[in-house]
Design a protein around this motif. Structure first.
Motif, short mmCIF file in Angstrom:
data_model
loop_
_atom_site.label_atom_id
_atom_site.label_comp_id
_atom_site.label_asym_id
_atom_site.label_seq_id
_atom_site.Cartn_x
_atom_site.Cartn_y
_atom_site.Cartn_z
N ARG A 13 2.45 -6.01 -13.01
CA ARG A 13 2.55 -5.31 -14.29
C ARG A 13 1.94 -3.91 -14.28
O ARG A 13 1.89 -3.23 -15.31
CB ARG A 13 1.90 -6.15 -15.40
CG ARG A 13 0.38 -6.24 -15.35
CD ARG A 13 -0.15 -7.19 -16.41
NE ARG A 13 -1.60 -7.28 -16.41
CZ ARG A 13 -2.40 -6.63 -17.24
NH1 ARG A 13 -1.88 -5.82 -18.16
NH2 ARG A 13 -3.72 -6.77 -17.17
N PHE A 14 1.51 -3.47 -13.10
CA PHE A 14 0.86 -2.17 -13.02
C PHE A 14 1.75 -1.13 -12.34
O PHE A 14 2.55 -1.45 -11.46
CB PHE A 14 -0.46 -2.28 -12.23
CG PHE A 14 -1.46 -3.20 -12.86
CD1 PHE A 14 -2.16 -2.82 -13.99
CD2 PHE A 14 -1.70 -4.46 -12.33
CE1 PHE A 14 -3.07 -3.67 -14.58
CE2 PHE A 14 -2.62 -5.32 -12.90
CZ PHE A 14 -3.32 -4.93 -14.04
N HIS A 15 1.56 0.12 -12.76
CA HIS A 15 2.28 1.23 -12.15
C HIS A 15 1.45 1.78 -10.99
O HIS A 15 1.13 2.97 -10.93
CB HIS A 15 2.56 2.32 -13.19
CG HIS A 15 3.58 1.93 -14.22
ND1 HIS A 15 4.90 2.32 -14.16
CD2 HIS A 15 3.48 1.14 -15.31
CE1 HIS A 15 5.57 1.81 -15.17
NE2 HIS A 15 4.73 1.08 -15.89
N GLY A 16 1.08 0.88 -10.10
CA GLY A 16 0.32 1.27 -8.92
C GLY A 16 -1.18 1.26 -9.16
O GLY A 16 -1.68 0.86 -10.22
N TRP A 17 -1.90 1.71 -8.13
CA TRP A 17 -3.36 1.74 -8.19
C TRP A 17 -3.87 2.94 -8.97
O TRP A 17 -4.69 2.81 -9.87
CB TRP A 17 -3.96 1.78 -6.77
CG TRP A 17 -5.34 2.40 -6.74
CD1 TRP A 17 -5.69 3.65 -6.34
CD2 TRP A 17 -6.56 1.78 -7.20
NE1 TRP A 17 -7.02 3.86 -6.51
CE2 TRP A 17 -7.59 2.73 -7.04
CE3 TRP A 17 -6.87 0.53 -7.74
CZ2 TRP A 17 -8.92 2.46 -7.39
CZ3 TRP A 17 -8.18 0.25 -8.09
CH2 TRP A 17 -9.19 1.21 -7.91
N GLN A 18 -3.39 4.13 -8.65
CA GLN A 18 -4.01 5.36 -9.09
C GLN A 18 -3.72 5.73 -10.54
O GLN A 18 -2.62 5.53 -11.05
CB GLN A 18 -3.57 6.51 -8.19
CG GLN A 18 -4.40 7.77 -8.35
CD GLN A 18 -4.12 8.77 -7.24
OE1 GLN A 18 -3.11 8.68 -6.55
NE2 GLN A 18 -5.00 9.71 -7.05
N ASN A 22 0.16 7.94 -19.31
CA ASN A 22 1.19 7.15 -19.98
C ASN A 22 1.73 5.98 -19.15
O ASN A 22 2.90 5.61 -19.28
CB ASN A 22 2.36 8.06 -20.41
CG ASN A 22 1.91 9.21 -21.27
OD1 ASN A 22 1.10 9.04 -22.18
ND2 ASN A 22 2.40 10.41 -20.97
N ALA A 23 0.89 5.43 -18.27
CA ALA A 23 1.31 4.28 -17.47
C ALA A 23 0.06 3.46 -17.13
O ALA A 23 -0.98 4.01 -16.78
CB ALA A 23 2.01 4.73 -16.20
N LEU A 24 0.18 2.14 -17.23
CA LEU A 24 -0.95 1.26 -16.95
C LEU A 24 -1.13 1.12 -15.44
O LEU A 24 -0.19 0.76 -14.72
CB LEU A 24 -0.71 -0.11 -17.57
CG LEU A 24 -1.86 -1.13 -17.41
CD1 LEU A 24 -3.07 -0.68 -18.22
CD2 LEU A 24 -1.40 -2.52 -17.85
N THR A 25 -2.34 1.38 -14.94
CA THR A 25 -2.64 1.26 -13.52
C THR A 25 -3.86 0.38 -13.31
O THR A 25 -4.65 0.16 -14.23
CB THR A 25 -2.91 2.63 -12.87
OG1 THR A 25 -4.12 3.18 -13.40
CG2 THR A 25 -1.76 3.59 -13.15
N VAL A 26 -4.02 -0.10 -12.08
CA VAL A 26 -5.17 -0.95 -11.76
C VAL A 26 -6.46 -0.16 -11.91
O VAL A 26 -7.45 -0.66 -12.46
CB VAL A 26 -5.05 -1.50 -10.32
CG1 VAL A 26 -6.26 -2.36 -9.98
CG2 VAL A 26 -3.77 -2.31 -10.15
N GLN A 27 -6.46 1.08 -11.45
CA GLN A 27 -7.67 1.90 -11.54
C GLN A 27 -8.10 2.11 -12.99
O GLN A 27 -9.29 2.05 -13.31
CB GLN A 27 -7.43 3.25 -10.87
CG GLN A 27 -8.69 4.10 -10.75
CD GLN A 27 -8.44 5.40 -10.01
OE1 GLN A 27 -7.33 5.93 -10.00
NE2 GLN A 27 -9.48 5.92 -9.37
N HIS A 56 0.98 -5.30 -4.41
CA HIS A 56 -0.24 -6.09 -4.58
C HIS A 56 -1.31 -5.68 -3.57
O HIS A 56 -1.04 -4.96 -2.62
CB HIS A 56 0.07 -7.58 -4.39
CG HIS A 56 1.32 -8.03 -5.08
ND1 HIS A 56 1.45 -8.04 -6.46
CD2 HIS A 56 2.52 -8.47 -4.59
CE1 HIS A 56 2.65 -8.48 -6.78
NE2 HIS A 56 3.32 -8.74 -5.66
N ALA A 57 -2.52 -6.18 -3.79
CA ALA A 57 -3.60 -5.97 -2.83
C ALA A 57 -4.42 -7.24 -2.69
O ALA A 57 -4.89 -7.79 -3.69
CB ALA A 57 -4.50 -4.82 -3.27
N ALA A 58 -4.55 -7.70 -1.45
CA ALA A 58 -5.48 -8.79 -1.17
C ALA A 58 -6.87 -8.23 -0.94
O ALA A 58 -7.87 -8.92 -1.16
CB ALA A 58 -5.01 -9.57 0.07
#
Length: 264
Positions: A13-18, A22-27, A56-58
């Motif tokens: 559900r994320f638009h990447g890490w960084q 206007n986009a939800l990211t993990v960071q 994804h990231a393990a």
């Protein structure tokens, strides 16, 4: 005081890490959690690498500066209480003030997972192929990755990188039950590179390219010769490695910095 956080996440559900507008990211979610838990007006985290939308990231390492010395277990517990279920903090490592998750890393390993059986529990975590590609041909082609350094062919057209050289030390497909898993390890990767490599290797496995043509595509350094990128859901940032003894050395530097701070 600086800490390394080991973070795992489901990137669906994320638009990447960084961080991006206007986009939800993990960071963004992690930074928000850190601000709330430690009551900070501002937080600046730095990740060991970037993952794209849906990837994804393990194991993603992140460093952050906190205003005081805290037990690692306390940091981990408090963050996991407030973070959503698809982001988890694992190890928390105290490090010296100059430690850097990105610049100090010596290698990164990605895995790409393909399922050969339709499975509702793998929809978000593996790419489904109804026909098994030729694994031996793909492994034969993948050997070229170990002997070449310029991967312009597998770089995004609008990338901001200064050069396209990477040293790849492992690239291999293996079978595990219904899964095909491609593991690739290098000192660095270009943005979007792994999915382009996988997509092009799959064309080898489907008989659309030969191993010789795969190597030729890399040597010609022409982005137009890469196949389409493999879908994001199959890709995991699997492991990020640091030099031997790195965390023991960094812990000692952390303790020196903590003592100096107490004297001020």
């Amino acid at each position: 005081m600086r800490y390394f956080l080991e973070v795992a996440y489901d990137g669906t559900r994320f638009h990447g890490w960084q961080l991006q507008p206007n986009a939800l990211t993990v960071q963004e979610v992690l930074d928000d959690g850190l601000r709330k838990v430690f009551r900070l007006p501002q937080v600046e985290t730095v990740g060991s690498g970037r993952t794209d939308t849906g990837v994804h990231a393990a194991q993603q390492w992140v460093h952050v500066d906190l205003p005081q010395v805290l037990p690692p277990a306390e940091i981990q517990h408090k963050l996991n209480r407030i973070l959503p279920p698809d982001i988890v903090v694992g190890q928390v490592m105290p490090v010296g003030p100059e430690a850097h998750t990105r610049f100090d890393a010596i290698s990164r390993t990605y895995e790409y997972r393909i399922t050969r059986q339709k499975n509702p529990f793998l929809v978000r975590h593996a790419h489904y192929l109804s026909r098994t590609p030729d694994v031996d041909s793909m492994n034969q082609a993948a050997q070229a990755l170990l002997h070449l350094e310029d991967f312009t062919t597998f770089s995004k057209v609008k990338g901001d990188t200064k050069h396209y050289r990477c040293t790849i030390t492992h690239a291999h497909w293996r079978e595990e039950g219904d899964l095909l898993i491609f593991t690739i390890k290098a000192n660095r990767f270009l943005r979007g590179m792994v999915r382009l490599v996988v997509g092009t290797l799959l064309d080898v496995g489907k008989g659309k390219l030969t191993a010789v043509q795969f190597r030729d595509a890399i040597e010609r350094q022409d982005r137009r010769l890469a196949s389409g990128a493999a879908p994001a859901e199959g890709l995991f940032l699997y492991r990020v490695e640091y030099p031997a003894g790195y965390f023991a050395q960094q812990k000692a530097l952390f303790e020196l910095a903590a003592k100096a701070a107490m004297k001020e």
